[in-house]
Design a protein around this motif. Structure first.
Motif, PDB file in Angstrom:
ATOM      1  N   GLY A 163      32.360  35.299  -2.318  1.00 27.78           N
ATOM      2  CA  GLY A 163      32.758  34.518  -3.486  1.00 27.78           C
ATOM      3  C   GLY A 163      33.906  33.558  -3.190  1.00 27.78           C
ATOM      4  N   GLU A 164      34.053  32.587  -4.054  1.00 28.48           N
ATOM      5  CA  GLU A 164      35.067  31.544  -3.870  1.00 28.48           C
ATOM      6  C   GLU A 164      36.485  32.111  -3.852  1.00 28.48           C
ATOM      7  OE1 GLU A 164      36.531  27.588  -6.179  1.00 28.48           O
ATOM      8  OE2 GLU A 164      34.377  27.930  -6.033  1.00 28.48           O
ATOM      9  N   ARG A 165      36.778  33.014  -4.727  1.00 30.48           N
ATOM     10  CA  ARG A 165      38.135  33.592  -4.775  1.00 30.48           C
ATOM     11  C   ARG A 165      38.474  34.295  -3.456  1.00 30.48           C
ATOM     12  NH1 ARG A 165      39.547  36.321  -9.982  1.00 30.48           N
ATOM     13  NH2 ARG A 165      40.894  34.560 -10.294  1.00 30.48           N
ATOM     14  N   GLU A 166      37.533  35.058  -2.921  1.00 28.48           N
ATOM     15  CA  GLU A 166      37.764  35.756  -1.655  1.00 28.48           C
ATOM     16  C   GLU A 166      37.866  34.756  -0.487  1.00 28.48           C
ATOM     17  OE1 GLU A 166      35.843  39.242   1.167  1.00 28.48           O
ATOM     18  OE2 GLU A 166      35.025  38.928  -0.839  1.00 28.48           O
ATOM     19  N   ARG A 167      37.032  33.738  -0.510  1.00 24.55           N
ATOM     20  CA  ARG A 167      37.101  32.690   0.526  1.00 24.55           C
ATOM     21  C   ARG A 167      38.484  32.053   0.555  1.00 24.55           C
ATOM     22  NH1 ARG A 167      31.802  29.358  -0.370  1.00 24.55           N
ATOM     23  NH2 ARG A 167      32.595  29.872  -2.371  1.00 24.55           N
ATOM     24  N   LEU A 168      38.984  31.655  -0.617  1.00 17.71           N
ATOM     25  CA  LEU A 168      40.304  31.028  -0.693  1.00 17.71           C
ATOM     26  C   LEU A 168      41.409  31.993  -0.276  1.00 17.71           C
ATOM     27  CD1 LEU A 168      39.895  28.876  -3.914  1.00 17.71           C
ATOM     28  CD2 LEU A 168      40.113  28.063  -1.555  1.00 17.71           C
ATOM     29  N   SER A 169      41.246  33.262  -0.573  1.00 20.68           N
ATOM     30  CA  SER A 169      42.217  34.264  -0.164  1.00 20.68           C
ATOM     31  C   SER A 169      42.272  34.365   1.365  1.00 20.68           C
ATOM     32  CB  SER A 169      41.852  35.615  -0.780  1.00 20.68           C
ATOM     33  OG  SER A 169      42.741  36.602  -0.358  1.00 20.68           O
ATOM     34  N   ASP A 229      44.055  31.204   2.644  1.00 21.43           N
ATOM     35  CA  ASP A 229      45.499  31.291   2.402  1.00 21.43           C
ATOM     36  C   ASP A 229      46.167  32.248   3.393  1.00 21.43           C
ATOM     37  OD1 ASP A 229      45.594  29.435   0.331  1.00 21.43           O
ATOM     38  OD2 ASP A 229      45.202  30.952  -1.200  1.00 21.43           O
ATOM     39  N   ARG A 283      48.503  25.394  -1.264  1.00 20.00           N
ATOM     40  CA  ARG A 283      48.313  25.267  -2.711  1.00 20.00           C
ATOM     41  C   ARG A 283      49.493  24.555  -3.359  1.00 20.00           C
ATOM     42  NH1 ARG A 283      44.483  29.151  -5.125  1.00 20.00           N
ATOM     43  NH2 ARG A 283      43.537  30.313  -3.443  1.00 20.00           N
ATOM     44  N   GLY A 338      48.797  26.308  -8.031  1.00 19.06           N
ATOM     45  CA  GLY A 338      47.796  27.133  -7.359  1.00 19.06           C
ATOM     46  C   GLY A 338      46.540  26.410  -6.931  1.00 19.06           C
ATOM     47  N   GLU A 390      37.993  20.558  -4.872  1.00 22.66           N
ATOM     48  CA  GLU A 390      37.072  20.484  -6.003  1.00 22.66           C
ATOM     49  C   GLU A 390      36.225  19.214  -6.029  1.00 22.66           C
ATOM     50  OE1 GLU A 390      36.569  22.819  -8.584  1.00 22.66           O
ATOM     51  OE2 GLU A 390      37.632  24.052  -7.128  1.00 22.66           O
ATOM     52  N   ARG A 421      32.398  18.960  -7.136  1.00 24.20           N
ATOM     53  CA  ARG A 421      31.892  20.191  -7.738  1.00 24.20           C
ATOM     54  C   ARG A 421      30.809  19.875  -8.765  1.00 24.20           C
ATOM     55  NH1 ARG A 421      32.826  25.295  -7.406  1.00 24.20           N
ATOM     56  NH2 ARG A 421      34.972  25.143  -6.656  1.00 24.20           N
TER      57      ARG A 421
END
Length: 182
Positions: free
Chosen positions: A96-102, A105, A127, A131, A172, A175
């Motif tokens: 998922g996108e959140r995990e990818r960005l984590s 980072d 960021r 964020g 983004e 998108r």
């Protein structure tokens, strides 16, 4: 003492000189995050040129030139540049996108991060205070969906935005469009 020949440049052109080797210093800069970002911002607004056309830089030439200032040599194309680092994160498509960005980072806290997608590569900046993930890259264009507009074939209508320079953007851009976001 023995003299060493060296080459240098001035406004008048290239010159050859000589000096005691103990008095000469290397011009390679240490690669720190601060030094890299200072150098990167010197390229900001520079023209895009695929394959160097028109004196511009495409995405991989931008990074090649940027890192050369620190004595680092990269391959010419984006796919090979992504493999040239000392650490790589291969993010599977199902993540998922959140995990990818984590993951991105976490890598950025350890060093310089280059983000590569098919046919494109960029420097991850981190960021904003809000964020929002940001990157610096050289690219020609991106497409964005037109709100509520449809094409004749039932697909979403899109607007083509010309950038044609080294710029800073969110990840983004694009998108919801056929080309997807960065």
């Amino acid at each position: 003492p023995a003299q060493m020949r060296f080459h240098f440049a001035s406004r008048a052109g290239w010159h050859v000189g000589s000096a005691d080797p103990a008095r000469l210093e290397t011009t390679a800069r240490p690669l720190t995050r601060r030094a890299l970002l200072q150098e990167a911002f010197r390229f900001l607004g520079g023209p895009y040129g695929w394959g160097g056309q028109g004196g511009g830089r495409d995405c991989s030439r931008f990074l090649l030139d940027l890192l050369a200032g620190f004595g680092l040599q990269l391959p010419r194309n984006s796919t090979e540049q992504a493999r040239a680092g000392s650490f790589a994160i291969d993010v599977p498509p199902g993540v998922g996108e959140r995990e990818r960005l984590s993951l991105i980072d976490a890598a950025a806290r350890r060093g310089v991060v280059l983000l590569q997608l098919p046919g494109h590569i960029m420097l991850y900046l981190g960021r904003t205070t809000e964020g929002v993930p940001m990157a610096m890259h050289s690219f020609a264009e991106y497409v964005s969906p037109c709100a509520g507009a449809q094409r004749g074939d039932g697909g979403v209508a899109e607007t083509l935005f010309q950038v044609n320079q080294v710029t800073i953007s969110t990840l983004e851009l694009g998108r919801g469009a056929s080309r997807r976001s960065f």
